[in-house]
Design a protein around this motif. Structure first.
Motif, PDB file in Angstrom:
ATOM      1  N   GLN A 113       0.820  -1.350  -0.084  1.00  0.00           N
ATOM      2  CA  GLN A 113      -0.148  -0.014  -0.048  1.00  0.00           C
ATOM      3  C   GLN A 113       0.788   1.309  -0.048  1.00  0.00           C
ATOM      4  O   GLN A 113       0.318   2.589   0.082  1.00  0.00           O
ATOM      5  CB  GLN A 113      -0.858  -0.048   1.392  1.00  0.00           C
ATOM      6  CG  GLN A 113      -1.832  -0.995   1.058  1.00  0.00           C
ATOM      7  CD  GLN A 113      -2.960  -1.053   2.438  1.00  0.00           C
ATOM      8  OE1 GLN A 113      -2.589   0.018   3.191  1.00  0.00           O
ATOM      9  NE2 GLN A 113      -3.443  -1.994   2.707  1.00  0.00           N
ATOM     10  N   ARG A 138      -0.828  10.798  -1.132  1.00  0.00           N
ATOM     11  CA  ARG A 138      -1.523  11.718  -0.234  1.00  0.00           C
ATOM     12  C   ARG A 138      -0.758  12.856   0.152  1.00  0.00           C
ATOM     13  O   ARG A 138       0.169  12.885   0.369  1.00  0.00           O
ATOM     14  CB  ARG A 138      -2.184  10.923   0.873  1.00  0.00           C
ATOM     15  CG  ARG A 138      -2.956   9.780   0.366  1.00  0.00           C
ATOM     16  CD  ARG A 138      -3.407   8.992   1.673  1.00  0.00           C
ATOM     17  NE  ARG A 138      -4.545   7.959   1.255  1.00  0.00           N
ATOM     18  CZ  ARG A 138      -5.486   7.585   1.795  1.00  0.00           C
ATOM     19  NH1 ARG A 138      -5.618   8.047   3.201  1.00  0.00           N
ATOM     20  NH2 ARG A 138      -6.388   6.648   1.465  1.00  0.00           N
ATOM     21  N   ARG A 167     -10.049  13.702  12.724  1.00  0.00           N
ATOM     22  CA  ARG A 167     -10.442  13.171  11.247  1.00  0.00           C
ATOM     23  C   ARG A 167      -9.386  12.621  10.568  1.00  0.00           C
ATOM     24  O   ARG A 167      -9.409  11.888   9.752  1.00  0.00           O
ATOM     25  CB  ARG A 167     -11.475  14.187  10.823  1.00  0.00           C
ATOM     26  CG  ARG A 167     -12.192  13.665   9.521  1.00  0.00           C
ATOM     27  CD  ARG A 167     -12.970  14.359   8.552  1.00  0.00           C
ATOM     28  NE  ARG A 167     -13.645  13.717   7.480  1.00  0.00           N
ATOM     29  CZ  ARG A 167     -14.279  14.551   6.542  1.00  0.00           C
ATOM     30  NH1 ARG A 167     -14.614  15.528   6.982  1.00  0.00           N
ATOM     31  NH2 ARG A 167     -14.682  14.021   5.653  1.00  0.00           N
ATOM     32  N   GLN A 168      -8.143  13.640  10.741  1.00  0.00           N
ATOM     33  CA  GLN A 168      -7.049  13.461   9.716  1.00  0.00           C
ATOM     34  C   GLN A 168      -6.222  12.179  10.481  1.00  0.00           C
ATOM     35  O   GLN A 168      -5.760  11.439   9.783  1.00  0.00           O
ATOM     36  CB  GLN A 168      -6.131  14.207   9.464  1.00  0.00           C
ATOM     37  CG  GLN A 168      -6.658  15.743   8.737  1.00  0.00           C
ATOM     38  CD  GLN A 168      -5.735  16.787   8.578  1.00  0.00           C
ATOM     39  OE1 GLN A 168      -5.687  17.356   9.870  1.00  0.00           O
ATOM     40  NE2 GLN A 168      -5.665  17.152   7.517  1.00  0.00           N
ATOM     41  N   LYS A 208      -7.185   9.728  13.014  1.00  0.00           N
ATOM     42  CA  LYS A 208      -7.706   8.451  13.230  1.00  0.00           C
ATOM     43  C   LYS A 208      -7.215   7.503  12.123  1.00  0.00           C
ATOM     44  O   LYS A 208      -6.728   6.619  12.459  1.00  0.00           O
ATOM     45  CB  LYS A 208      -9.165   8.723  13.563  1.00  0.00           C
ATOM     46  CG  LYS A 208      -9.878   7.174  13.849  1.00  0.00           C
ATOM     47  CD  LYS A 208     -11.274   7.435  14.154  1.00  0.00           C
ATOM     48  CE  LYS A 208     -11.781   6.093  14.552  1.00  0.00           C
ATOM     49  NZ  LYS A 208     -13.241   6.333  14.900  1.00  0.00           N
ATOM     50  N   PRO A 209      -7.577   7.737  10.988  1.00  0.00           N
ATOM     51  CA  PRO A 209      -7.404   6.653   9.863  1.00  0.00           C
ATOM     52  C   PRO A 209      -5.657   6.082  10.005  1.00  0.00           C
ATOM     53  O   PRO A 209      -5.471   4.960   9.489  1.00  0.00           O
ATOM     54  CB  PRO A 209      -7.628   7.342   8.445  1.00  0.00           C
ATOM     55  CG  PRO A 209      -8.255   8.536   8.839  1.00  0.00           C
ATOM     56  CD  PRO A 209      -8.095   8.931  10.076  1.00  0.00           C
ATOM     57  N   TRP A 210      -4.764   7.196  10.002  1.00  0.00           N
ATOM     58  CA  TRP A 210      -3.471   6.554  10.138  1.00  0.00           C
ATOM     59  C   TRP A 210      -3.155   5.845  11.441  1.00  0.00           C
ATOM     60  O   TRP A 210      -2.542   4.686  11.222  1.00  0.00           O
ATOM     61  CB  TRP A 210      -2.473   7.902  10.356  1.00  0.00           C
ATOM     62  CG  TRP A 210      -2.637   8.825   8.937  1.00  0.00           C
ATOM     63  CD1 TRP A 210      -3.005   9.983   8.791  1.00  0.00           C
ATOM     64  CD2 TRP A 210      -2.122   8.207   7.664  1.00  0.00           C
ATOM     65  NE1 TRP A 210      -2.965  10.218   7.319  1.00  0.00           N
ATOM     66  CE2 TRP A 210      -2.435   9.216   6.688  1.00  0.00           C
ATOM     67  CE3 TRP A 210      -1.447   7.211   7.173  1.00  0.00           C
ATOM     68  CZ2 TRP A 210      -1.836   9.121   5.558  1.00  0.00           C
ATOM     69  CZ3 TRP A 210      -1.018   7.034   5.799  1.00  0.00           C
ATOM     70  CH2 TRP A 210      -0.959   8.113   5.076  1.00  0.00           C
ATOM     71  N   THR A 243      -5.470   3.970  13.006  1.00  0.00           N
ATOM     72  CA  THR A 243      -6.033   2.875  12.585  1.00  0.00           C
ATOM     73  C   THR A 243      -5.398   1.900  11.627  1.00  0.00           C
ATOM     74  O   THR A 243      -5.193   0.777  11.888  1.00  0.00           O
ATOM     75  CB  THR A 243      -7.669   3.043  12.160  1.00  0.00           C
ATOM     76  OG1 THR A 243      -8.309   3.803  13.140  1.00  0.00           O
ATOM     77  CG2 THR A 243      -8.347   1.851  11.830  1.00  0.00           C
ATOM     78  N   ARG A 244      -4.921   2.366  10.728  1.00  0.00           N
ATOM     79  CA  ARG A 244      -4.126   1.628   9.725  1.00  0.00           C
ATOM     80  C   ARG A 244      -2.740   1.182  10.637  1.00  0.00           C
ATOM     81  O   ARG A 244      -2.563  -0.024  10.118  1.00  0.00           O
ATOM     82  CB  ARG A 244      -3.643   2.699   8.592  1.00  0.00           C
ATOM     83  CG  ARG A 244      -2.766   1.976   7.495  1.00  0.00           C
ATOM     84  CD  ARG A 244      -2.465   2.813   6.347  1.00  0.00           C
ATOM     85  NE  ARG A 244      -3.605   2.923   5.527  1.00  0.00           N
ATOM     86  CZ  ARG A 244      -4.621   3.892   5.259  1.00  0.00           C
ATOM     87  NH1 ARG A 244      -4.249   5.282   6.080  1.00  0.00           N
ATOM     88  NH2 ARG A 244      -5.778   3.990   4.272  1.00  0.00           N
ATOM     89  N   GLU A 261      -3.846  -1.759  12.767  1.00  0.00           N
ATOM     90  CA  GLU A 261      -4.464  -2.794  12.297  1.00  0.00           C
ATOM     91  C   GLU A 261      -3.222  -3.703  11.650  1.00  0.00           C
ATOM     92  O   GLU A 261      -3.527  -4.943  11.648  1.00  0.00           O
ATOM     93  CB  GLU A 261      -5.607  -2.372  11.191  1.00  0.00           C
ATOM     94  CG  GLU A 261      -6.827  -2.208  11.641  1.00  0.00           C
ATOM     95  CD  GLU A 261      -7.831  -1.594  10.620  1.00  0.00           C
ATOM     96  OE1 GLU A 261      -7.423  -1.616   9.572  1.00  0.00           O
ATOM     97  OE2 GLU A 261      -8.898  -1.318  11.095  1.00  0.00           O
TER      98      GLU A 261
END
Length: 110
Positions: A56, A63, A91-92, A94-96, A98-99, A102
């Motif tokens: 990925q 980005r 919001r910016q 959290k996805p990082w 989480t990634r 995980e």
């Protein structure tokens, strides 16, 4: 430069419900480990280092505010650096986080 303690607190808030979380001072920053595997690091150079699947990496590099993580003059494959401007809001960020969590959780425990 010391790591951003406020960013560390924001990450703690996001991963509070996770099991197997450990914090360790590393690379002049603060690493968050899941079952002994690094997930994200609050960098002493500012911003966040995130562990990602190698397949990925190229897509994520497109980005905004994202660059390869370089240590000792070499690119660390499977890791990205997200500059502070790319993680200013929950919001910016959290996805990082989480990634990274995980991916670390999917690895065998250490």
């Amino acid at each position: 430069m010391a790591y951003d303690a406020e960013l560390a607190d924001r990450i703690r808030e996001l991963i509070a419900a996770e099991r197997g979380v450990e914090e360790k001072a590393m690379f002049g920053g603060l690493a968050f480990l899941i079952n002994g595997n690094m997930a994200v690091v609050v960098s002493s150079k500012g911003g966040l280092m995130v562990r990602v699947p190698r397949d990925q990496t190229e897509a994520l590099l497109s980005r905004d505010h994202v660059e390869p993580m370089v240590m000792a003059g070499r690119e660390a494959r499977g890791w990205l650096r997200v500059r502070p401007a790319g993680i200013t809001t929950k919001r910016q960020l959290k996805p990082w986080v989480t990634r990274g969590v995980e991916y670390a959780r999917a690895l065998p425990p250490k």
